[in-house]
Design a protein around this motif. Structure first.
Motif, PDB file in Angstrom:
ATOM      1  N   TYR A 100       9.181 -12.904  12.314  1.00  0.00           N
ATOM      2  CA  TYR A 100       9.242 -12.629  10.871  1.00  0.00           C
ATOM      3  C   TYR A 100      10.389 -13.421  10.262  1.00  0.00           C
ATOM      4  O   TYR A 100      11.287 -13.875  10.973  1.00  0.00           O
ATOM      5  CB  TYR A 100       9.461 -11.125  10.607  1.00  0.00           C
ATOM      6  N   LYS A 157       7.607  -2.904  15.666  1.00  0.00           N
ATOM      7  CA  LYS A 157       8.396  -2.141  16.640  1.00  0.00           C
ATOM      8  C   LYS A 157       7.559  -1.031  17.251  1.00  0.00           C
ATOM      9  O   LYS A 157       7.623  -0.771  18.445  1.00  0.00           O
ATOM     10  CB  LYS A 157       9.649  -1.580  15.971  1.00  0.00           C
ATOM     11  N   TYR A 187       3.529 -13.860   8.822  1.00  0.00           N
ATOM     12  CA  TYR A 187       4.251 -13.722  10.089  1.00  0.00           C
ATOM     13  C   TYR A 187       3.633 -14.568  11.188  1.00  0.00           C
ATOM     14  O   TYR A 187       2.571 -15.157  11.013  1.00  0.00           O
ATOM     15  CB  TYR A 187       4.321 -12.243  10.502  1.00  0.00           C
ATOM     16  N   ILE A 207       8.014  -5.197  10.186  1.00  0.00           N
ATOM     17  CA  ILE A 207       8.944  -4.968  11.297  1.00  0.00           C
ATOM     18  C   ILE A 207       8.763  -3.562  11.870  1.00  0.00           C
ATOM     19  O   ILE A 207       8.716  -3.376  13.083  1.00  0.00           O
ATOM     20  CB  ILE A 207      10.397  -5.219  10.830  1.00  0.00           C
ATOM     21  N   GLU A 208       8.595  -2.596  10.970  1.00  0.00           N
ATOM     22  CA  GLU A 208       8.399  -1.219  11.446  1.00  0.00           C
ATOM     23  C   GLU A 208       7.106  -1.122  12.267  1.00  0.00           C
ATOM     24  O   GLU A 208       7.093  -0.548  13.367  1.00  0.00           O
ATOM     25  CB  GLU A 208       8.357  -0.267  10.233  1.00  0.00           C
ATOM     26  N   VAL A 264       9.794  -7.956  18.499  1.00  0.00           N
ATOM     27  CA  VAL A 264       9.790  -8.301  17.071  1.00  0.00           C
ATOM     28  C   VAL A 264      11.000  -9.195  16.824  1.00  0.00           C
ATOM     29  O   VAL A 264      12.137  -8.744  16.912  1.00  0.00           O
ATOM     30  CB  VAL A 264       9.863  -7.021  16.213  1.00  0.00           C
ATOM     31  N   SER A 300      10.288  -2.818  20.150  1.00  0.00           N
ATOM     32  CA  SER A 300      11.381  -3.440  19.392  1.00  0.00           C
ATOM     33  C   SER A 300      11.739  -4.825  19.908  1.00  0.00           C
ATOM     34  O   SER A 300      12.018  -5.742  19.134  1.00  0.00           O
ATOM     35  CB  SER A 300      12.640  -2.585  19.479  1.00  0.00           C
ATOM     36  N   GLU A 352      13.188 -12.409  14.835  1.00  0.00           N
ATOM     37  CA  GLU A 352      13.396 -13.185  13.623  1.00  0.00           C
ATOM     38  C   GLU A 352      13.146 -14.665  13.932  1.00  0.00           C
ATOM     39  O   GLU A 352      13.604 -15.176  14.959  1.00  0.00           O
ATOM     40  CB  GLU A 352      14.827 -12.998  13.108  1.00  0.00           C
ATOM     41  N   ASN A 392       8.086  -7.265   4.549  1.00  0.00           N
ATOM     42  CA  ASN A 392       8.730  -7.544   5.839  1.00  0.00           C
ATOM     43  C   ASN A 392       9.217  -6.270   6.514  1.00  0.00           C
ATOM     44  O   ASN A 392       9.111  -6.123   7.728  1.00  0.00           O
ATOM     45  CB  ASN A 392       9.903  -8.507   5.644  1.00  0.00           C
ATOM     46  N   ASP A 393       9.764  -5.350   5.715  1.00  0.00           N
ATOM     47  CA  ASP A 393      10.213  -4.066   6.286  1.00  0.00           C
ATOM     48  C   ASP A 393       9.041  -3.353   6.960  1.00  0.00           C
ATOM     49  O   ASP A 393       9.169  -2.820   8.068  1.00  0.00           O
ATOM     50  CB  ASP A 393      10.799  -3.162   5.188  1.00  0.00           C
TER      51      ASP A 393
END
Ligand SMILES: [Zn+2]
Ligand SMILES: [Zn+2]
Length: 399
Positions: A182, A321, A354, A317-318, A329, A326, A331, A313-314
């Motif tokens: 991401y 994960k 992504y 990512i959630e 995921v 976790s 960057e 993006n939040d």
């Protein structure tokens, strides 16, 4: 979201795996160039029909838009896949090698289409378990201006029902299968195209003083253009100016009348882009007039900068994960100077673009995009399909 549903999506996606491989190989074997994806559209439609998923085809000529309605109420989330191939001769020695000479899925769009189909099949299967609507957009022409996305937006794919958030993915062999990448903010550049003609006055190679030599002028222009990035723009900005093609002259002892050049300009700052043509013009004007020559400049603005939305993006990512773990995921360390027409959707609606890991060094699937040896690791198909479905549901839940 119930962890139960997550497990069900995972299991269902693994079950779908052989079917996804079959779909991906069919699309890979039958690649079509941008805006000519007629067979691909027919094949995608056939798979959607087999699963009783409602769709509309022929959107922007070769696009398909499917709609999966969960329980009434809720928001609308869109998933986007591009479906076009490239004018490249495939050099992979595989059973699913391209059957169309000089055309190849060398950018992973066969994977994108398959992942979106797999997500659609998944979401359709579980449509009693969520509230809201998911729109699946299969678009033509990502690889070629004006960008199939711009045509799809014009055709109204973000309306009726109105899309609240959109997600797109790209294959990425810098990440392993099971990983996603991401990036917040500007993730991919605006790729503009330039065409320059240097006009001189030809003559004998032994009497340059009687000519205006466009080859020498072109040489100075090429070097001066590099100063846009190094001397004319704030050094903290990301910009690249590349001359990719130069053509002029016929033989050793003749000075030609003109030299033609093609190139690309890429930036990550939408405010910077409009200033570049003027800078190029200034250089061309100064150098050509100094030697009594002239010029023509054609500047074509490309796809806008891919500007990812923070909220999207939040959510990404959630979901990542929860679905992938976790540690998987990641960057993306640097923005890309490549372009992507997904930005046309992002100009209208929040969303994010992504990366889906497709590498496997053992299987040799680490080639760079647009190479005649490019291939993906098919283990990414069920992971990608399951994750995309889960991501859409996560967004419906969060919005
Ligand atoms: Zn590409
Ligand atoms: Zn691509």
């Amino acid at each position: 979201m119930a962890t139960d549903l997550k497990r069900k999506i995972e299991a269902f996606s693994q079950e779908l795996s052989p079917k996804l491989v079959e779909i991906r190989r069919h699309i890979h074997r039958n690649p079509e160039l941008s805006y000519r994806e007629y067979e691909t559209m027919a094949y995608i439609s056939k798979i959607l029909s087999e699963h009783h998923i409602p769709y509309k085809k022929g959107v922007a000529d070769t696009g398909v838009v499917a709609l999966i309605e969960g329980e009434p109420g809720g928001k609308v989330v869109a998933i986007r896949a591009d479906i076009d191939a490239l004018p490249i001769e495939e050099k992979n020695d595989v059973s699913y090698k391209s059957k169309n000479p000089g055309v190849m899925h060398a950018c992973g769009h066969d994977l994108h289409a398959t992942v979106a189909l797999g997500a659609a099949i998944n979401l359709n299967h579980f449509k009693k378990s969520f509230k809201g609507t998911v729109k699946i957009i299969f678009q033509p022409g990502e690889e070629k201006n004006p960008g199939g996305a711009s045509l799809m937006v014009k055709a109204g794919v973000l309306e009726n029902p109105k899309v609240d958030m959109i997600f797109g993915l790209h294959s990425d062999s810098r990440f392993q299968v099971g990983e996603i990448g991401y990036r917040y903010g500007a993730a991919m550049a605006e790729p503009d195209e330039i065409a320059i003609k240097i006009k001189g006055k030809g003559g004998h190679g032994a009497a340059p003083h009687l000519t205006v030599d466009p080859v020498v002028i072109a040489a100075e222009v090429i070097l001066a253009l590099q100063k846009i990035a190094s001397r004319m723009i704030d050094p903290t900005e990301n910009i690249v100016v590349t001359i990719g093609k130069i053509e002029g002259g016929q033989t050793t002892n003749v000075i030609p009348d003109e030299v033609n050049m093609l190139g690309t300009v890429r930036t990550l700052n939408p405010e910077l882009t409009p200033k570049i043509p003027g800078m190029i013009e200034q250089i061309l004007k100064g150098i050509t007039s100094a030697y009594g020559g002239d010029y023509e400049l054609n500047y074509d603005f490309g796809y806008p900068v891919v500007m990812n939305d923070d909220q999207a993006n939040d959510i990404l990512i959630e979901a990542g994960k929860e679905f992938l773990g976790s540690e998987n995921v990641k960057e993306i360390p640097m923005p890309s100077m490549g372009g992507e027409d997904f930005s046309f959707y992002l100009q209208k609606v929040k969303g994010t673009f992504y990366r889906l890991g497709t590498a496997n060094p053992e299987k040799g699937t680490t080639g760079y995009w647009h190479s005649s040896h490019y291939d993906i690791n098919e283990d990414a198909l069920p992971v990608g399909a399951g994750f995309m479905a889960y991501l859409a549901l996560k967004a419906l839940e969060k919005l």
